[in-house]
Design a protein around this motif. Structure first.
Motif, mmCIF file in Angstrom:
data_model
loop_
_atom_site.group_PDB
_atom_site.id
_atom_site.type_symbol
_atom_site.label_atom_id
_atom_site.label_comp_id
_atom_site.label_asym_id
_atom_site.label_seq_id
_atom_site.Cartn_x
_atom_site.Cartn_y
_atom_site.Cartn_z
ATOM 1 N N GLY A 53 45.935 48.320 -4.506
ATOM 2 C CA GLY A 53 45.082 47.404 -5.258
ATOM 3 C C GLY A 53 44.173 48.079 -6.265
ATOM 4 N N SER A 54 44.159 49.398 -6.271
ATOM 5 C CA SER A 54 43.301 50.106 -7.217
ATOM 6 C C SER A 54 43.977 50.189 -8.593
ATOM 7 C CB SER A 54 42.997 51.514 -6.698
ATOM 8 O OG SER A 54 44.191 52.258 -6.610
ATOM 9 N N PRO A 55 43.175 50.190 -9.662
ATOM 10 C CA PRO A 55 43.770 50.262 -11.005
ATOM 11 C C PRO A 55 44.369 51.642 -11.273
ATOM 12 C CG PRO A 55 41.378 50.274 -11.126
ATOM 13 C CD PRO A 55 41.737 50.071 -9.693
ATOM 14 N N ARG A 56 45.438 51.652 -12.039
ATOM 15 C CA ARG A 56 46.074 52.928 -12.426
ATOM 16 C C ARG A 56 45.548 53.305 -13.810
ATOM 17 N NH1 ARG A 56 52.185 53.286 -10.292
ATOM 18 N NH2 ARG A 56 51.816 52.310 -8.292
ATOM 19 N N PHE A 57 44.521 54.108 -13.837
ATOM 20 C CA PHE A 57 43.883 54.470 -15.097
ATOM 21 C C PHE A 57 44.799 55.303 -15.991
ATOM 22 C CE2 PHE A 57 40.152 53.578 -12.416
ATOM 23 C CZ PHE A 57 39.588 52.589 -13.200
ATOM 24 N N GLU A 58 45.712 56.053 -15.402
ATOM 25 C CA GLU A 58 46.624 56.860 -16.213
ATOM 26 C C GLU A 58 47.544 55.990 -17.064
ATOM 27 O OE1 GLU A 58 48.721 56.229 -12.269
ATOM 28 O OE2 GLU A 58 46.700 56.783 -12.858
ATOM 29 N N THR A 59 47.683 54.737 -16.712
ATOM 30 C CA THR A 59 48.476 53.799 -17.501
ATOM 31 C C THR A 59 47.576 52.898 -18.340
ATOM 32 O OG1 THR A 59 50.119 53.762 -15.730
ATOM 33 C CG2 THR A 59 50.269 52.051 -17.371
ATOM 34 N N GLY A 65 43.610 52.300 -25.359
ATOM 35 C CA GLY A 65 43.427 53.141 -26.548
ATOM 36 C C GLY A 65 44.328 52.705 -27.687
ATOM 37 N N GLY A 66 45.552 52.353 -27.386
ATOM 38 C CA GLY A 66 46.480 51.872 -28.409
ATOM 39 C C GLY A 66 46.022 50.560 -29.021
ATOM 40 N N VAL A 67 45.552 49.656 -28.190
ATOM 41 C CA VAL A 67 45.057 48.366 -28.686
ATOM 42 C C VAL A 67 43.836 48.586 -29.581
ATOM 43 C CG1 VAL A 67 43.966 46.197 -27.999
ATOM 44 C CG2 VAL A 67 46.000 47.019 -26.791
ATOM 45 N N ALA A 73 42.610 49.935 -37.057
ATOM 46 C CA ALA A 73 43.429 50.086 -38.267
ATOM 47 C C ALA A 73 43.485 48.779 -39.043
ATOM 48 C CB ALA A 73 44.832 50.546 -37.892
ATOM 49 N N ALA A 74 43.603 47.660 -38.367
ATOM 50 C CA ALA A 74 43.633 46.364 -39.043
ATOM 51 C C ALA A 74 42.308 46.091 -39.751
ATOM 52 C CB ALA A 74 43.943 45.258 -38.040
#
Length: 82
Positions: A53-59, A65-67, A73-74
């Motif tokens: 149930g813990s978040p996977r910060f590596e993902t 960051g991409g968002v 950029a927009a």
């Protein structure tokens, strides 16, 4: 003797029919749009949430960051084009 052979064939045909019915039911279940969508949601959740149930910060961090990069950029492009 012929009677028992016929009975054996009838039993075999019934078993085959039952097996085919189970196989068809399984295929219908797998091909159901609701089940397909559910499996896809589960796959996406599995990428971002660990089994405990813990978040996977590596993902999560690279996606966020991409968002942020795309939004930045927009904004920059929009200001440059004004």
């Amino acid at each position: 003797m012929a009677k028992s052979r016929n009975d054996a064939l009838v039993d075999e045909i019934e078993q085959t029919r039952e097996h085919l019915a189970r196989t068809i039911d399984e295929l219908v279940d797998r091909a159901s749009p609701k089940n397909i969508a559910s499996r896809q949601v589960d796959r996406v959740k599995a990428r971002f949430v660990a089994p405990d149930g813990s978040p996977r910060f590596e993902t999560i961090v690279p996606v966020v960051g991409g968002v942020v990069a795309v939004v930045a950029a927009a904004v920059v492009l929009r200001r440059l084009l004004k």
